[in-house]
Design a protein around this motif. Structure first.
Motif, PDB file in Angstrom:
ATOM      1  N   TYR B  20      11.321  -2.853  11.974  1.00 45.01           N
ATOM      2  CA  TYR B  20      10.457  -3.156  10.857  1.00 45.01           C
ATOM      3  C   TYR B  20      11.235  -3.755   9.618  1.00 45.01           C
ATOM      4  O   TYR B  20      12.482  -3.458   9.381  1.00 45.01           O
ATOM      5  N   ALA B  21      10.621  -4.796   8.905  1.00 46.85           N
ATOM      6  CA  ALA B  21      11.127  -5.447   7.784  1.00 46.85           C
ATOM      7  C   ALA B  21      11.037  -4.355   6.589  1.00 46.85           C
ATOM      8  O   ALA B  21      10.687  -5.028   5.788  1.00 46.85           O
ATOM      9  N   GLY B  22      11.168  -3.132   6.733  1.00 50.08           N
ATOM     10  CA  GLY B  22      10.959  -2.117   5.627  1.00 50.08           C
ATOM     11  C   GLY B  22       9.562  -1.432   5.781  1.00 50.08           C
ATOM     12  O   GLY B  22       8.833  -1.964   6.444  1.00 50.08           O
ATOM     13  N   PHE B  23       9.281  -0.829   4.548  1.00 54.55           N
ATOM     14  CA  PHE B  23       8.093  -0.174   4.532  1.00 54.55           C
ATOM     15  C   PHE B  23       7.082  -1.134   3.932  1.00 54.55           C
ATOM     16  O   PHE B  23       5.970  -1.365   4.496  1.00 54.55           O
ATOM     17  N   GLN B  24       7.478  -2.068   3.059  1.00 48.56           N
ATOM     18  CA  GLN B  24       6.497  -2.799   2.135  1.00 48.56           C
ATOM     19  C   GLN B  24       5.699  -3.945   2.755  1.00 48.56           C
ATOM     20  O   GLN B  24       6.480  -4.537   3.377  1.00 48.56           O
ATOM     21  N   HIS B  25       4.589  -4.214   2.505  1.00 48.65           N
ATOM     22  CA  HIS B  25       3.746  -5.378   3.319  1.00 48.65           C
ATOM     23  C   HIS B  25       4.616  -6.489   2.805  1.00 48.65           C
ATOM     24  O   HIS B  25       5.010  -6.643   1.861  1.00 48.65           O
ATOM     25  N   GLN B  26       4.713  -7.521   3.836  1.00 43.02           N
ATOM     26  CA  GLN B  26       5.166  -8.713   3.634  1.00 43.02           C
ATOM     27  C   GLN B  26       4.487  -9.810   4.589  1.00 43.02           C
ATOM     28  O   GLN B  26       3.906  -9.312   5.734  1.00 43.02           O
ATOM     29  N   GLU B  27       4.501 -11.084   3.955  1.00 45.13           N
ATOM     30  CA  GLU B  27       3.895 -12.126   4.891  1.00 45.13           C
ATOM     31  C   GLU B  27       4.973 -12.350   6.153  1.00 45.13           C
ATOM     32  O   GLU B  27       6.164 -12.362   5.927  1.00 45.13           O
ATOM     33  N   ASN B  28       4.507 -12.449   7.191  1.00 44.70           N
ATOM     34  CA  ASN B  28       5.219 -13.049   8.260  1.00 44.70           C
ATOM     35  C   ASN B  28       6.418 -11.929   8.666  1.00 44.70           C
ATOM     36  O   ASN B  28       7.285 -12.570   9.307  1.00 44.70           O
ATOM     37  N   THR B  31       5.703  -4.681   9.080  1.00 47.52           N
ATOM     38  CA  THR B  31       6.492  -3.565   8.356  1.00 47.52           C
ATOM     39  C   THR B  31       5.657  -2.274   8.425  1.00 47.52           C
ATOM     40  O   THR B  31       4.738  -2.399   9.467  1.00 47.52           O
ATOM     41  N   ILE B  32       6.152  -1.129   8.147  1.00 50.20           N
ATOM     42  CA  ILE B  32       5.571  -0.017   8.188  1.00 50.20           C
ATOM     43  C   ILE B  32       4.009   0.308   7.655  1.00 50.20           C
ATOM     44  O   ILE B  32       3.265   0.645   8.306  1.00 50.20           O
ATOM     45  N   GLN B  33       4.019  -0.337   6.496  1.00 49.38           N
ATOM     46  CA  GLN B  33       2.816  -0.121   5.710  1.00 49.38           C
ATOM     47  C   GLN B  33       1.553  -1.106   6.501  1.00 49.38           C
ATOM     48  O   GLN B  33       0.802  -0.740   6.687  1.00 49.38           O
ATOM     49  N   ALA B  34       2.049  -2.342   6.982  1.00 48.31           N
ATOM     50  CA  ALA B  34       1.054  -2.859   7.807  1.00 48.31           C
ATOM     51  C   ALA B  34       0.803  -2.099   8.866  1.00 48.31           C
ATOM     52  O   ALA B  34      -0.536  -2.134   9.358  1.00 48.31           O
ATOM     53  N   GLN B  35       1.469  -1.599   9.519  1.00 41.68           N
ATOM     54  CA  GLN B  35       1.197  -0.774  10.731  1.00 41.68           C
ATOM     55  C   GLN B  35       0.318   0.343  10.559  1.00 41.68           C
ATOM     56  O   GLN B  35      -0.743   0.704  11.041  1.00 41.68           O
TER      57      GLN B  35
END
Lengths: 259, 259
Positions: B20-28, B31-35
């Motif tokens: 994952y690209a880290g916890f926090q939501h990112q475009e494209n 992330t953990i948050q998105a999941q």
């Protein structure tokens, strides 16, 4: 050159078996043996073959697999491990290299092996390290496991504890150590013996976990041994929790200097 | 229905951050948050948002991240964790779920965090568990690390220990616990504090490892703190060795019953 060695060489290997179809060479499947032989062949520029102490199954890991090969040419001793590692994928590592006598065979020369099996014993499956454990959600009773383990220690006919597909007929083996302990949410089973039948450690673990869940008594374990019948024993525990920790030799491999 | 709950709910999450690209939501980027938000949205059939205690970086792992959300409808309490897990990928797991007061904010409500950092301190890189450790091949001196760590404990301006890109200006923090110990070939650093700047734990670890290699003295550590200059401190240790172990609250989250 000073520091160069020739002759036979033993490597201690650590590997994460997740990505491999086991140790032993197979057509059309990636194996630890194929990777190590390819790395050595690239390093020495000729076809290299290895002998191994144990043919670990698909998905089984190792911290102390031992392989041996004849050096194709003299090589600077201290550089063997890093040079082989340079050619290996990152989930297979040489952790030491030692010169061994010309006749050294890591399989027939072994006097014993030590395995460890890791169980994640908590309600929810683990996210971290899940390729290295068997998740058993119901609480297991360590005392019950160790009562059952006591029955299995010593010299017995372990016919009931080998893969049903195995054709091995001399099924008497000696288990010198079999013990479970709890480390927080993890249960660690250690098993040492002079030799093991195919899937034996995983069937022992599966049966001991059933004892730890109250489904098998120490008397049941005795009956399983006497039955010599694979279907009497417990499930085969998943490969991913199993580690080949160490292979024992007499004299110990440690008596040869690390290169 | 008896056993159903409504209102605000806190989840303790364990995750392997490797993918994952880290916890926090990112475009494209995944992330953990998105999941977690996607899993909750699938479960409740409406758009769900979570608040988290910590925005862990790409590749950082957690055994005790805390997130909170408002239940979209009443739900059978004991089924929340398994139901969310059913919708999550296997490298993210809910390890418990608890009802919390309506105003509970896992970030602003936190009184402290405990991190652990794992170093594989042996010559050859590890094959097993390599996504969870930083490999440092030279032997580190635990005593020297702990002498340097002693200087860092307490309340200091940690400006030199935050990412150069950070714009945070209030850089005074309190480290309550910072200690290294050796477990065989592994060095475990535990760090607890009331709050941490961006990359602070990883820069602390990088600097302490340099102390353990004899490249920094306790006096040097004092000078780094006084410099308030990121370039004076050591390297940023890789993300993969870092675990968010636990988030502390007063009253403790443990005072709310596990669902």
């Amino acid at each position: 050159m000073a520091g160069d060695i020739t002759g036979r060489c033993a490597l201690t290997l650590e590997y994460d078996g997740t990505a491999y179809a086991g140790f032993q060479h197979q057509e059309n499947a990636d194996t630890i043996q194929a990777q190590v032989e390819q790395a050595l062949s690239e390093l020495f520029g000729c076809q290299m073959k290895i002998r191994a102490a144990s043919r670990t199954d698909a998905g089984v890991h190792a911290r102390g697999q031992v392989v041996a090969f004849n050096l194709a040419r003299s090589f600077e001793a201290a550089k063997i491990a890093p040079a082989v590692n340079w050619h290996l994928p990152r989930d297979i590592r040489v952790v030491n290299a030692r010169p061994v006598p010309a006749g050294f065979d890591p399989r027939t020369g072994a006097t014993g092996k030590i395995y460890r099996y890791f169980i994640s014993n908590r309600l929810h499956p683990p996210a971290v390290g899940r390729r290295y454990v068997w998740h058993v959600p119901q609480p297991v009773d360590i005392e019950a496991i160790n009562r059952a383990a006591k029955v299995l220690r010593g010299t017995h006919d372990f016919a009931a504890f080998q893969s049903a597909a195995s054709t091995v007929t001399d099924t008497v083996r000696t288990i010198r150590h079999l013990w479970a302990l709890r480390r927080g949410e993890t249960v660690v089973l250690t098993c040492a013996g002079d030799g093991f039948l195919h899937n034996m450690v995983r069937i022992l673990v599966g049966t001991l976990v059933e004892a730890g869940l109250g489904q098998r008594s120490a008397a049941d374990i005795e009956a399983i041994l006497l039955s010599k019948d694979r279907t009497a024993a417990g499930v085969t525990a998943p490969a991913r929790g199993l580690f080949l920790e160490r292979v024992l030799y007499r004299p110990s491999l440690d008596s040869y200097p690390v290169l």
